[in-house]
Design a protein around this motif. Structure first.
Motif, PDB file in Angstrom:
ATOM      1  N   ARG A 116      32.511  24.209  43.031  1.00  0.00           N
ATOM      2  CA  ARG A 116      32.187  25.378  43.845  1.00  0.00           C
ATOM      3  C   ARG A 116      30.695  25.413  44.116  1.00  0.00           C
ATOM      4  O   ARG A 116      29.886  24.981  43.290  1.00  0.00           O
ATOM      5  CB  ARG A 116      32.595  26.664  43.124  1.00  0.00           C
ATOM      6  CG  ARG A 116      34.078  26.851  43.090  1.00  0.00           C
ATOM      7  CD  ARG A 116      34.414  28.199  42.531  1.00  0.00           C
ATOM      8  NE  ARG A 116      35.851  28.402  42.624  1.00  0.00           N
ATOM      9  CZ  ARG A 116      36.552  29.166  41.822  1.00  0.00           C
ATOM     10  NH1 ARG A 116      35.944  29.822  40.862  1.00  0.00           N
ATOM     11  NH2 ARG A 116      37.839  29.299  41.978  1.00  0.00           N
ATOM     12  N   LYS A 117      30.355  25.964  45.262  1.00  0.00           N
ATOM     13  CA  LYS A 117      28.942  26.121  45.588  1.00  0.00           C
ATOM     14  C   LYS A 117      28.330  27.177  44.675  1.00  0.00           C
ATOM     15  O   LYS A 117      29.035  28.001  44.097  1.00  0.00           O
ATOM     16  CB  LYS A 117      28.786  26.540  47.046  1.00  0.00           C
ATOM     17  CG  LYS A 117      29.293  25.514  48.017  1.00  0.00           C
ATOM     18  CD  LYS A 117      29.203  26.024  49.424  1.00  0.00           C
ATOM     19  CE  LYS A 117      29.799  25.014  50.386  1.00  0.00           C
ATOM     20  NZ  LYS A 117      29.890  25.533  51.739  1.00  0.00           N
ATOM     21  N   ASP A 118      27.026  27.155  44.581  1.00  0.00           N
ATOM     22  CA  ASP A 118      26.334  28.098  43.699  1.00  0.00           C
ATOM     23  C   ASP A 118      26.491  29.543  44.159  1.00  0.00           C
ATOM     24  O   ASP A 118      26.578  30.453  43.352  1.00  0.00           O
ATOM     25  CB  ASP A 118      24.841  27.754  43.616  1.00  0.00           C
ATOM     26  CG  ASP A 118      24.619  26.435  42.892  1.00  0.00           C
ATOM     27  OD1 ASP A 118      25.501  26.052  42.097  1.00  0.00           O
ATOM     28  OD2 ASP A 118      23.580  25.809  43.132  1.00  0.00           O
ATOM     29  N   ASN A 119      26.540  29.761  45.473  1.00  0.00           N
ATOM     30  CA  ASN A 119      26.649  31.123  45.991  1.00  0.00           C
ATOM     31  C   ASN A 119      28.078  31.466  46.397  1.00  0.00           C
ATOM     32  O   ASN A 119      28.293  32.253  47.306  1.00  0.00           O
ATOM     33  CB  ASN A 119      25.695  31.305  47.170  1.00  0.00           C
ATOM     34  CG  ASN A 119      25.933  30.266  48.247  1.00  0.00           C
ATOM     35  OD1 ASN A 119      26.786  29.399  48.110  1.00  0.00           O
ATOM     36  ND2 ASN A 119      25.171  30.348  49.312  1.00  0.00           N
ATOM     37  N   TRP A 120      29.067  30.890  45.726  1.00  0.00           N
ATOM     38  CA  TRP A 120      30.468  31.104  46.046  1.00  0.00           C
ATOM     39  C   TRP A 120      30.892  32.525  45.683  1.00  0.00           C
ATOM     40  O   TRP A 120      30.490  33.074  44.652  1.00  0.00           O
ATOM     41  CB  TRP A 120      31.330  30.110  45.265  1.00  0.00           C
ATOM     42  CG  TRP A 120      32.796  30.263  45.507  1.00  0.00           C
ATOM     43  CD1 TRP A 120      33.516  29.711  46.519  1.00  0.00           C
ATOM     44  CD2 TRP A 120      33.727  31.013  44.726  1.00  0.00           C
ATOM     45  NE1 TRP A 120      34.820  30.074  46.421  1.00  0.00           N
ATOM     46  CE2 TRP A 120      34.994  30.873  45.334  1.00  0.00           C
ATOM     47  CE3 TRP A 120      33.622  31.791  43.591  1.00  0.00           C
ATOM     48  CZ2 TRP A 120      36.133  31.477  44.832  1.00  0.00           C
ATOM     49  CZ3 TRP A 120      34.760  32.398  43.098  1.00  0.00           C
ATOM     50  CH2 TRP A 120      35.993  32.232  43.719  1.00  0.00           C
ATOM     51  N   LEU A 121      31.695  33.139  46.559  1.00  0.00           N
ATOM     52  CA  LEU A 121      32.297  34.444  46.287  1.00  0.00           C
ATOM     53  C   LEU A 121      33.804  34.329  46.479  1.00  0.00           C
ATOM     54  O   LEU A 121      34.271  33.494  47.254  1.00  0.00           O
ATOM     55  CB  LEU A 121      31.748  35.501  47.250  1.00  0.00           C
ATOM     56  CG  LEU A 121      30.281  35.869  47.111  1.00  0.00           C
ATOM     57  CD1 LEU A 121      29.867  36.790  48.238  1.00  0.00           C
ATOM     58  CD2 LEU A 121      30.029  36.544  45.769  1.00  0.00           C
ATOM     59  N   ALA A 122      34.543  35.174  45.814  1.00  0.00           N
ATOM     60  CA  ALA A 122      35.980  35.219  46.009  1.00  0.00           C
ATOM     61  C   ALA A 122      36.268  35.579  47.464  1.00  0.00           C
ATOM     62  O   ALA A 122      35.498  36.301  48.096  1.00  0.00           O
ATOM     63  CB  ALA A 122      36.606  36.242  45.071  1.00  0.00           C
ATOM     64  N   PRO A 123      37.390  35.095  48.043  1.00  0.00           N
ATOM     65  CA  PRO A 123      37.652  35.335  49.465  1.00  0.00           C
ATOM     66  C   PRO A 123      37.691  36.809  49.854  1.00  0.00           C
ATOM     67  O   PRO A 123      37.220  37.179  50.931  1.00  0.00           O
ATOM     68  CB  PRO A 123      39.015  34.683  49.690  1.00  0.00           C
ATOM     69  CG  PRO A 123      39.111  33.646  48.646  1.00  0.00           C
ATOM     70  CD  PRO A 123      38.370  34.184  47.462  1.00  0.00           C
ATOM     71  N   SER A 124      38.216  37.667  48.981  1.00  0.00           N
ATOM     72  CA  SER A 124      38.270  39.086  49.320  1.00  0.00           C
ATOM     73  C   SER A 124      36.865  39.690  49.363  1.00  0.00           C
ATOM     74  O   SER A 124      36.539  40.484  50.255  1.00  0.00           O
ATOM     75  CB  SER A 124      39.131  39.841  48.312  1.00  0.00           C
ATOM     76  OG  SER A 124      38.638  39.635  47.004  1.00  0.00           O
ATOM     77  N   ILE A 125      36.002  39.289  48.436  1.00  0.00           N
ATOM     78  CA  ILE A 125      34.623  39.777  48.415  1.00  0.00           C
ATOM     79  C   ILE A 125      33.839  39.194  49.594  1.00  0.00           C
ATOM     80  O   ILE A 125      33.039  39.887  50.228  1.00  0.00           O
ATOM     81  CB  ILE A 125      33.929  39.407  47.087  1.00  0.00           C
ATOM     82  CG1 ILE A 125      34.755  39.833  45.892  1.00  0.00           C
ATOM     83  CG2 ILE A 125      32.525  39.978  47.037  1.00  0.00           C
ATOM     84  CD1 ILE A 125      34.820  41.302  45.666  1.00  0.00           C
ATOM     85  N   GLN A 126      34.100  37.911  49.903  1.00  0.00           N
ATOM     86  CA  GLN A 126      33.420  37.276  51.028  1.00  0.00           C
ATOM     87  C   GLN A 126      33.792  37.961  52.344  1.00  0.00           C
ATOM     88  O   GLN A 126      32.938  38.184  53.204  1.00  0.00           O
ATOM     89  CB  GLN A 126      33.798  35.780  51.098  1.00  0.00           C
ATOM     90  CG  GLN A 126      33.060  35.011  52.163  1.00  0.00           C
ATOM     91  CD  GLN A 126      31.588  34.884  51.856  1.00  0.00           C
ATOM     92  OE1 GLN A 126      31.203  34.530  50.755  1.00  0.00           O
ATOM     93  NE2 GLN A 126      30.753  35.176  52.837  1.00  0.00           N
ATOM     94  N   HIS A 127      35.064  38.339  52.492  1.00  0.00           N
ATOM     95  CA  HIS A 127      35.508  39.059  53.686  1.00  0.00           C
ATOM     96  C   HIS A 127      34.800  40.403  53.807  1.00  0.00           C
ATOM     97  O   HIS A 127      34.366  40.811  54.892  1.00  0.00           O
ATOM     98  CB  HIS A 127      37.018  39.258  53.650  1.00  0.00           C
ATOM     99  CG  HIS A 127      37.515  40.245  54.651  1.00  0.00           C
ATOM    100  ND1 HIS A 127      37.479  40.009  56.004  1.00  0.00           N
ATOM    101  CD2 HIS A 127      38.031  41.481  54.507  1.00  0.00           C
ATOM    102  CE1 HIS A 127      37.960  41.054  56.642  1.00  0.00           C
ATOM    103  NE2 HIS A 127      38.300  41.964  55.755  1.00  0.00           N
ATOM    104  N   LYS A 128      34.657  41.089  52.672  1.00  0.00           N
ATOM    105  CA  LYS A 128      33.975  42.380  52.666  1.00  0.00           C
ATOM    106  C   LYS A 128      32.511  42.228  53.083  1.00  0.00           C
ATOM    107  O   LYS A 128      31.998  42.995  53.901  1.00  0.00           O
ATOM    108  CB  LYS A 128      34.073  42.978  51.264  1.00  0.00           C
ATOM    109  CG  LYS A 128      33.738  44.419  51.172  1.00  0.00           C
ATOM    110  CD  LYS A 128      33.993  44.897  49.766  1.00  0.00           C
ATOM    111  CE  LYS A 128      34.518  46.305  49.793  1.00  0.00           C
ATOM    112  NZ  LYS A 128      34.798  46.832  48.487  1.00  0.00           N
TER     113      LYS A 128
END
Length: 163
Positions: A116-128
């Motif tokens: 995973r990239k260092d600044n990875w977020l969960a898809p739901s959080i990334q969508h938000k």
């Protein structure tokens, strides 16, 4: 009701009344640039005088409320509902992906190359996060904004006592 105005270079100006916008369109001094929210673009040069407002965003779980106010009035306000069921969609995608991979008989192991990239977020959080950025960019393209304030309130719902 307000009609939003941008100058010929795309910089947002102060909103105007529907009557004034209708007259500008009829005289050929403006053209429609967007329908949601209804925005006109001036064809002639203008002084560019604006009263920049403050954009306030209330970041809720299911919806996002926003409002731009200056000293006199509210320039724009509204609410955006976010997508629901993001977790269920991700689970369904995973299920179909597993089925597709299990149908392939002689597949080389491919589990050592996952990082995973260092600044990875969960898809739901990334969508938000992406939705917040889209809202802010859309509002800034229509209304002059000086400052952005995002209200983030985290509290324990179970700690609230019902008396």
């Amino acid at each position: 009701m307000k009609v939003y105005v941008v100058n010929k270079y795309g910089k947002p100006l102060m909103p105007t009344s529907p009557r004034k916008a209708r007259l500008l369109l009829k005289e050929g001094k403006a053209k429609i640039s967007s329908r949601d929210p209804f925005t006109i673009s001036l064809i002639y040069g203008s002084s560019g005088y604006t009263q920049a407002g403050n954009l306030g965003i209330d970041a809720g779980y299911q919806n996002i409320g926003y409002s731009v106010v200056n000293e006199k009035e509210e320039l724009i306000g509204g609410e955006v509902w976010m997508l629901k069921g993001m977790s269920e969609r991700m689970t369904e995608r995973k299920k179909y992906r597993c089925q597709r991979r299990n149908r392939k008989r002689y597949r080389a192991p491919r589990f050592d190359n996952r990082r995973r990239k260092d600044n990875w977020l969960a898809p739901s959080i990334q969508h938000k996060l992406d939705t917040h950025h889209k809202i802010i960019d859309k509002i800034k393209s229509v209304v002059p904004v000086k400052e952005v304030t995002i209200e983030v309130a985290s509290f324990d719902i179970q700690a609230l006592a019902l008396n």
